[in-house]
Design an enzyme around this catalytic site. Sequence first.
Site, PDB file in Angstrom:
ATOM      1  N   SER A 328      -9.317  56.251 -34.330  1.00  0.00           N
ATOM      2  CA  SER A 328      -8.265  55.872 -33.789  1.00  0.00           C
ATOM      3  C   SER A 328      -6.884  56.654 -33.667  1.00  0.00           C
ATOM      4  O   SER A 328      -6.001  56.319 -33.511  1.00  0.00           O
ATOM      5  CB  SER A 328      -7.943  54.492 -34.390  1.00  0.00           C
ATOM      6  OG  SER A 328      -8.848  53.728 -33.899  1.00  0.00           O
ATOM      7  N   ASP A 352      -7.869  41.018 -24.119  1.00  0.00           N
ATOM      8  CA  ASP A 352      -8.967  41.580 -24.974  1.00  0.00           C
ATOM      9  C   ASP A 352      -9.740  40.337 -25.388  1.00  0.00           C
ATOM     10  O   ASP A 352      -9.102  39.609 -26.360  1.00  0.00           O
ATOM     11  CB  ASP A 352      -8.334  42.356 -25.959  1.00  0.00           C
ATOM     12  CG  ASP A 352      -9.600  42.869 -27.180  1.00  0.00           C
ATOM     13  OD1 ASP A 352     -10.517  42.773 -26.657  1.00  0.00           O
ATOM     14  OD2 ASP A 352      -9.218  42.904 -28.298  1.00  0.00           O
ATOM     15  N   HIS A 373      -7.847  40.626 -29.608  1.00  0.00           N
ATOM     16  CA  HIS A 373      -6.443  40.828 -29.972  1.00  0.00           C
ATOM     17  C   HIS A 373      -5.620  39.872 -28.762  1.00  0.00           C
ATOM     18  O   HIS A 373      -4.307  39.866 -28.775  1.00  0.00           O
ATOM     19  CB  HIS A 373      -5.905  41.964 -29.839  1.00  0.00           C
ATOM     20  CG  HIS A 373      -6.220  42.809 -31.463  1.00  0.00           C
ATOM     21  ND1 HIS A 373      -7.182  43.701 -31.366  1.00  0.00           N
ATOM     22  CD2 HIS A 373      -5.772  42.494 -32.544  1.00  0.00           C
ATOM     23  CE1 HIS A 373      -7.282  44.148 -32.831  1.00  0.00           C
ATOM     24  NE2 HIS A 373      -6.681  43.411 -33.467  1.00  0.00           N
TER      25      HIS A 373
END
EC number: 3.4.16.4
Length: 635
Positions: A328, A352, A373
């Site tokens: 990430s 999401d 999220h």
Amino acid sequence: MPQRSDKLKNPEQELRIFRARALLALVVVLALTSLLIGRLAYLQVVQHDVYSTRSENNRVRVEPLPPNRGLIYDRNGVLLAENRPTYNLTLVRERAEDVDETLELLVELLGLTGEDVATFYERSQQWQRPFQPVLLASDLSEKQIARLAINRHKLPGVEVEAQLLRYYPNAEIMAHALGYVGRINAEELANLDASRYAGTHFIGKTGVERFYEDALHGQAGLRKVETNARGRVLRELGRTDPVPGKDLTLTLDKSLQQLAYELMDGRRGSIVAIQPSSGEILAMVSTPGFDSNQFVTGIDRASYQALQENLDLPLFNRAIRGHYPPGSTIKPFLALGGLADGAITPDTTINDPGYYQLPNDSRRYRNWLRWGHGRVDLERSLAVSNNTFYYSLAHEMGIDSLHEQMSNFGFGQRVSHDVQSESTGLMPSREWKRERFGQTWYPGETLSVGIGQGYWQVTPLQLATATATLANRGEWVKPRIAREVGDSTLPTDLPDTPDDINLAQDSWWDRVFSGMEKVVSGREGTARRMGQGLEYRMGGKSGTAQVFSLGQDQRYDADELKERLRDHALFIAFAPIEDPQIAVAVIVENAGGGSTHAAHLARAMTDEWLLEDEAPEVDEVRETLETDTHNVEGN
């Protein structure tokens, strides 16, 4: 009675025979004398210069004088590589009466072990130019020198030379960055300038020592000496002094380098720190390290084999050659690439549900938080490290645009000016896969690249360089490890520096920086624990790179995995955001979550550089790592 005929003497005939024989003898004597006189005349007149030179060489000898190798300092004048006096044993084969007998006597006098004897004979066979000394042993003890002196009359062609030998005071800490010198081998000898390296036995093998060999070595000199019949020097007749090598001042900060090494605490991995404005490499550590002093005089077989067979690969320079999925940590770069490509805008928002699906594909590419999220915009996608946002972004961009945009930050190429043997890493593309595997590129592979997985491989130096370029708002400054060579300062504008990254709107940098600041200071930030008590504004991004792939419905459980199959922990950071002074990349192999096991190391590095006396101690950082075991990031 029968009559007897007696031979009568003939004086005249005898005289003729005598005269003939005397004449022949005279002719022979005259011929031999003429031949002798002719030979003497040839030697004394025609060959006068040749034999005069040979005679002079029996009395006068020219000896090379090796130069003193340049010293290496850190940016603050701390000595990193020095020269220590030592005694070396050399042999000139052409002057030895019986080489084999001489070697046997030397082995006996030096008291060598079985393994040392094998190495000794191996060195004696090294090819050398005629009448050049072969280095047989280094760093002789006083006892060995005394034995050789007593038996000097039995050792024609053998000399004990006083020379300066390379020594590294902080060998393990600096081993990979500095590199080391070692004995010149046959291949190197054949390619070297004979006049410049006359009498030199050592050459830079790796790292800075190798890259700046021409500057550090200097120029050999010579001296003409008169010797006696046994070759002992009686007096010096003339000399050309050697030119010493240039001293080298590096950009490294020894204190910061040592802190990085101690923070790694023997774990496998790397920390690289760069000053964004100048490109100066402040620290470049690969752990575990090794004692580079062992390689100067020649490491023994057992020790070298132990280093090679060590599963932790201490000889491997992870900082410049280690290939890791970036995880990430690449999301800030991908966000900027998506903005430049037009695939997203600063206000793009997604919902999401915990996964992403390609059109007409039942496979679910999951977010690290399985329930998702919810509403995620660009800044929040960075703060919480949302995968779904970047799956979608990667699909919109496509692998061709993604490859182009990420290459602008230096991924998939060598980025430094003077770091020896740097790897290019791997920035995958459609063409690369076709050439490598003979296969087409699949959309699902683009999604993996979109979260720093799949084929994408980076080196710690590349990751730190990309972070420095990001901190500079796209201005490229090539990393360098040397600051001054002799009296010359390395220029900031270096050749082959990549083009700057220019965005349509400067505010896009601000949006990405804001998201990175929320990583360490925001309420939802994946590294918010690390950011507690920050005295400056920091932008950061955590990453957790999978070593192996999980199945569709498998869940990651570190406790059930063997240690070397666990995720790598990564973290990048730069600070202060308004005027970046340092950019850091941390990779800890098989440690787990980057926000837990790498972020605190990056914080300690930036604190040390920016706060100096207020920086936390290494023990405090270790204590924090032990207590902060909750991994709030899963990818």
